[in-house]
Write a protein that holds these residues in place. Structure first.
Motif, mmCIF file in Angstrom:
data_model
loop_
_atom_site.group_PDB
_atom_site.id
_atom_site.type_symbol
_atom_site.label_atom_id
_atom_site.label_comp_id
_atom_site.label_asym_id
_atom_site.label_seq_id
_atom_site.Cartn_x
_atom_site.Cartn_y
_atom_site.Cartn_z
ATOM 1 N N MET A 1 14.253 34.961 5.101
ATOM 2 C CA MET A 1 13.768 35.544 3.857
ATOM 3 C C MET A 1 13.523 34.458 2.827
ATOM 4 O O MET A 1 14.309 33.530 2.687
ATOM 5 N N ASN A 2 12.422 34.617 2.116
ATOM 6 C CA ASN A 2 12.180 33.679 1.025
ATOM 7 C C ASN A 2 12.762 34.257 -0.262
ATOM 8 O O ASN A 2 13.254 35.379 -0.295
ATOM 9 N N SER A 3 12.686 33.502 -1.337
ATOM 10 C CA SER A 3 13.318 33.927 -2.588
ATOM 11 C C SER A 3 12.668 35.173 -3.170
ATOM 12 O O SER A 3 13.346 35.990 -3.799
ATOM 13 N N VAL A 4 11.376 35.388 -2.957
ATOM 14 C CA VAL A 4 10.691 36.588 -3.453
ATOM 15 C C VAL A 4 11.234 37.824 -2.738
ATOM 16 O O VAL A 4 11.487 38.857 -3.359
ATOM 17 N N ASP A 5 11.436 37.727 -1.418
ATOM 18 C CA ASP A 5 11.990 38.833 -0.648
ATOM 19 C C ASP A 5 13.419 39.161 -1.098
ATOM 20 O O ASP A 5 13.795 40.322 -1.200
ATOM 21 N N VAL A 6 14.201 38.130 -1.346
ATOM 22 C CA VAL A 6 15.579 38.317 -1.790
ATOM 23 C C VAL A 6 15.598 38.991 -3.160
ATOM 24 O O VAL A 6 16.369 39.924 -3.402
ATOM 25 N N GLN A 7 14.712 38.551 -4.054
ATOM 26 C CA GLN A 7 14.639 39.168 -5.381
ATOM 27 C C GLN A 7 14.200 40.627 -5.286
ATOM 28 O O GLN A 7 14.740 41.494 -5.970
ATOM 29 N N LYS A 8 13.212 40.892 -4.426
ATOM 30 C CA LYS A 8 12.727 42.259 -4.249
ATOM 31 C C LYS A 8 13.831 43.151 -3.692
ATOM 32 O O LYS A 8 14.043 44.264 -4.167
ATOM 33 N N LEU A 9 14.556 42.665 -2.696
ATOM 34 C CA LEU A 9 15.666 43.408 -2.115
ATOM 35 C C LEU A 9 16.756 43.658 -3.157
ATOM 36 O O LEU A 9 17.291 44.764 -3.262
ATOM 37 N N GLY A 10 17.053 42.636 -3.941
ATOM 38 C CA GLY A 10 18.060 42.787 -4.994
ATOM 39 C C GLY A 10 17.640 43.825 -6.024
ATOM 40 O O GLY A 10 18.454 44.642 -6.462
ATOM 41 N N GLN A 11 16.379 43.815 -6.403
ATOM 42 C CA GLN A 11 15.871 44.774 -7.378
ATOM 43 C C GLN A 11 15.895 46.192 -6.812
ATOM 44 O O GLN A 11 16.268 47.139 -7.503
ATOM 45 N N GLU A 12 15.518 46.351 -5.550
ATOM 46 C CA GLU A 12 15.549 47.672 -4.913
ATOM 47 C C GLU A 12 16.976 48.217 -4.864
ATOM 48 O O GLU A 12 17.205 49.394 -5.151
ATOM 49 N N ASN A 13 17.915 47.368 -4.505
ATOM 50 C CA ASN A 13 19.320 47.798 -4.449
ATOM 51 C C ASN A 13 19.844 48.151 -5.838
ATOM 52 O O ASN A 13 20.584 49.118 -5.998
ATOM 53 N N LEU A 14 19.446 47.377 -6.829
ATOM 54 C CA LEU A 14 19.848 47.667 -8.198
ATOM 55 C C LEU A 14 19.259 49.005 -8.653
ATOM 56 O O LEU A 14 19.956 49.822 -9.264
ATOM 57 N N ASP A 15 17.995 49.252 -8.337
ATOM 58 C CA ASP A 15 17.356 50.523 -8.697
ATOM 59 C C ASP A 15 18.059 51.706 -8.030
ATOM 60 O O ASP A 15 18.306 52.734 -8.666
ATOM 61 N N ARG A 16 18.398 51.566 -6.766
ATOM 62 C CA ARG A 16 19.118 52.628 -6.053
ATOM 63 C C ARG A 16 20.485 52.878 -6.672
ATOM 64 O O ARG A 16 20.906 54.020 -6.853
ATOM 65 N N ALA A 17 21.183 51.806 -6.977
ATOM 66 C CA ALA A 17 22.511 51.933 -7.579
ATOM 67 C C ALA A 17 22.418 52.628 -8.938
ATOM 68 O O ALA A 17 23.245 53.478 -9.262
ATOM 69 N N MET A 18 21.407 52.288 -9.720
ATOM 70 C CA MET A 18 21.236 52.914 -11.027
ATOM 71 C C MET A 18 20.916 54.406 -10.883
ATOM 72 O O MET A 18 21.414 55.223 -11.657
ATOM 73 N N ARG A 19 20.107 54.769 -9.887
ATOM 74 C CA ARG A 19 19.814 56.190 -9.648
ATOM 75 C C ARG A 19 21.086 56.933 -9.245
ATOM 76 O O ARG A 19 21.347 58.043 -9.717
ATOM 77 N N LEU A 20 21.877 56.318 -8.357
ATOM 78 C CA LEU A 20 23.124 56.950 -7.928
ATOM 79 C C LEU A 20 24.092 57.118 -9.099
ATOM 80 O O LEU A 20 24.725 58.165 -9.248
ATOM 81 N N LEU A 21 24.198 56.107 -9.944
ATOM 82 C CA LEU A 21 25.068 56.216 -11.111
ATOM 83 C C LEU A 21 24.557 57.279 -12.075
ATOM 84 O O LEU A 21 25.345 58.000 -12.687
#
Length: 104
Positions: A2-22
């Motif tokens: 994974m390159n840094s863009v993929d890691v950032q995208k994955l991190g953002q997706e996980n953050l968005d999911r966590a925020m929806r769950l909260l």
């Protein structure tokens, strides 16, 4: 790899999911608090009205009838409220254990 863009995208997706769950979690707790507040208010009003009726009772039989009716009503409403809260708690548990990878 994974390159840094993929890691950032994955991190953002996980953050968005966590925020929806909260957000869902918070919404369910607010619903529980609102239900309990409403139930407590109704319960207090009913007990006050019943007490006033008891004070105005003309006979022991009438007082017993008022108290019996009140006890029956309180039990029925309590069971309805617990059923409603059980549904909200079940929804809360369902949201809490929802897999993070569903992508809602």
């Amino acid at each position: 790899m994974m390159n840094s863009v993929d890691v950032q995208k994955l991190g953002q997706e996980n953050l968005d999911r966590a925020m929806r769950l909260l957000g869902d979690w918070n919404k369910n707790w607010q619903a529980i608090a609102a239900e309990m507040t409403d139930y407590s208010k109704r319960s207090f009003e009913q007990s006050t009205k019943t007490f006033e009726k008891l004070l105005a009772a003309k006979s022991l039989e009438q007082a017993i009838e008022i108290q019996t009716s009140y006890a029956r009503r309180v039990y029925d409403e309590y069971m309805q409220q617990m059923t409603k809260l059980g549904g909200i708690y079940a929804n809360l548990a369902k949201e809490a254990y929802k897999p993070l990878d569903t992508g809602r």
